[in-house]
Design a protein around this motif. Sequence first.
Motif, PDB file in Angstrom:
ATOM      1  N   GLU A  82       0.777  -1.243  -0.056  1.00 32.24           N
ATOM      2  CA  GLU A  82      -0.031   0.076   0.081  1.00 32.24           C
ATOM      3  C   GLU A  82       0.869   1.158   0.086  1.00 32.24           C
ATOM      4  O   GLU A  82       0.452   2.327  -0.064  1.00 32.24           O
TER       5      GLU A  82
ATOM      6  N   HIS B  77       0.724   4.141  -2.863  1.00 32.08           N
ATOM      7  CA  HIS B  77      -0.532   4.701  -2.877  1.00 32.08           C
ATOM      8  C   HIS B  77      -0.621   5.717  -1.655  1.00 32.08           C
ATOM      9  O   HIS B  77      -1.171   6.969  -1.823  1.00 32.08           O
ATOM     10  N   GLN B  78      -0.297   5.238  -0.475  1.00 30.80           N
ATOM     11  CA  GLN B  78      -0.307   6.091   0.671  1.00 30.80           C
ATOM     12  C   GLN B  78       0.712   7.171   0.670  1.00 30.80           C
ATOM     13  O   GLN B  78       0.455   8.381   0.784  1.00 30.80           O
ATOM     14  N   SER B  79       1.968   6.942  -0.155  1.00 33.92           N
ATOM     15  CA  SER B  79       2.676   8.135  -0.290  1.00 33.92           C
ATOM     16  C   SER B  79       2.398   8.898  -1.601  1.00 33.92           C
ATOM     17  O   SER B  79       2.675  10.336  -1.403  1.00 33.92           O
TER      18      SER B  79
ATOM     19  N   TRP C  36       8.340  15.497  -4.934  1.00 34.12           N
ATOM     20  CA  TRP C  36       7.207  15.696  -4.155  1.00 34.12           C
ATOM     21  C   TRP C  36       6.956  17.048  -3.863  1.00 34.12           C
ATOM     22  O   TRP C  36       7.625  17.901  -3.886  1.00 34.12           O
TER      23      TRP C  36
ATOM     24  N   GLY D   9      -0.704   8.689  -3.756  1.00 31.59           N
ATOM     25  CA  GLY D   9      -2.004   8.414  -4.025  1.00 31.59           C
ATOM     26  C   GLY D   9      -2.995   9.783  -4.363  1.00 31.59           C
ATOM     27  O   GLY D   9      -3.371  10.105  -5.199  1.00 31.59           O
ATOM     28  N   GLU D  10      -2.602  10.811  -3.283  1.00 30.19           N
ATOM     29  CA  GLU D  10      -3.457  11.806  -3.247  1.00 30.19           C
ATOM     30  C   GLU D  10      -3.210  12.505  -4.552  1.00 30.19           C
ATOM     31  O   GLU D  10      -4.211  13.534  -4.895  1.00 30.19           O
ATOM     32  N   ALA D  11      -2.058  12.888  -5.111  1.00 27.41           N
ATOM     33  CA  ALA D  11      -1.806  13.644  -6.285  1.00 27.41           C
ATOM     34  C   ALA D  11      -1.264  12.830  -7.365  1.00 27.41           C
ATOM     35  O   ALA D  11      -0.123  13.422  -7.827  1.00 27.41           O
ATOM     36  N   SER D  12      -1.591  11.623  -7.661  1.00 26.22           N
ATOM     37  CA  SER D  12      -0.784  10.672  -8.466  1.00 26.22           C
ATOM     38  C   SER D  12      -0.990  11.404  -9.928  1.00 26.22           C
ATOM     39  O   SER D  12       0.060  11.085 -10.729  1.00 26.22           O
TER      40      SER D  12
ATOM     41  N   GLU E 133       0.276  14.186 -10.405  1.00 25.60           N
ATOM     42  CA  GLU E 133       1.645  14.680 -10.610  1.00 25.60           C
ATOM     43  C   GLU E 133       2.727  13.951 -10.980  1.00 25.60           C
ATOM     44  O   GLU E 133       3.910  14.535 -11.130  1.00 25.60           O
TER      45      GLU E 133
END
Length: 182
Positions: A47, A50-52, A81, A54-57, A59
């Motif tokens: 996971e 996605h945890q690292s 990032w 996922g929120e702005a994939s 980018e």
Amino acid sequence: MVRVSREPFPIFALPSEFSFAWYRPGCEAWWHDIQHRADKLTPITSELFHQSFGEASAELPRRQCFLLDVNGQPIGTATAWLGLRQNGEVWGRLHWVAIVPEFQRRGLAKPLLSVVCERMRALHPERSFLRTAAERPAAIRLYLKFGFVPEMRTDAERELWSAILARIDQDQGKGTGALGEV
Ligand SMILES: CC(C)(COP(=O)(O)OP(=O)(O)OC[C@H]1O[C@@H](n2cnc3c(N)ncnc32)[C@H](O)[C@@H]1OP(=O)(O)O)[C@@H](O)C(=O)NCCC(=O)NCCS
């Protein structure tokens, strides 16, 4: 560690047999394989990508870079990032830097960071940060070379950093023992 400057990062040339590739869909498997081989401290769970990110994939294609060997196999990665600071500002965040063990100590993290940090500077011209750990003296030395400095906001942080830097000086980066996250 933080870097507050508009100055360029140091430039290290990549030896000609290696190359860079930026993220494209499917590179999650590359990233996972590199982290799994390189990182002896963090459990690299399925996971984690996605945890690292996922929120702005969306980018990722312009922010996540891979280092490839002469056969086009991925052997390193780093991501330019972004992250929210305590004061609510968004800064560049140098994230998840790793070179697989067989290719470590060959000067390859330096050209990788030159490219990724310059991308970060293009996207976040003035301010960037990273998180690391006292048990990662090689990484801390690398980041110091790129102009990141310890962030010391409290007495506890000052004390911790003074122990880390003393130990780095002492043992040339072969740190042992647990000092905590910085
Ligand atoms: C940190 C890491 C990316 C360095 O990669 P590398 O390709 O071996 O680094 P380089 O050979 O380009 O060396 C760059 C600098 O890092 C420092 N360094 C790297 N390995 C070191 C070691 N074993 N001991 C001491 N310093 C070291 C040195 O300052 C070196 O510069 P110099 O050769 O001019 O003295 C790699 O060791 C790694 O992937 N470690 C595991 C994952 C990790 O800790 N990532 C950082 C998370 S915050």
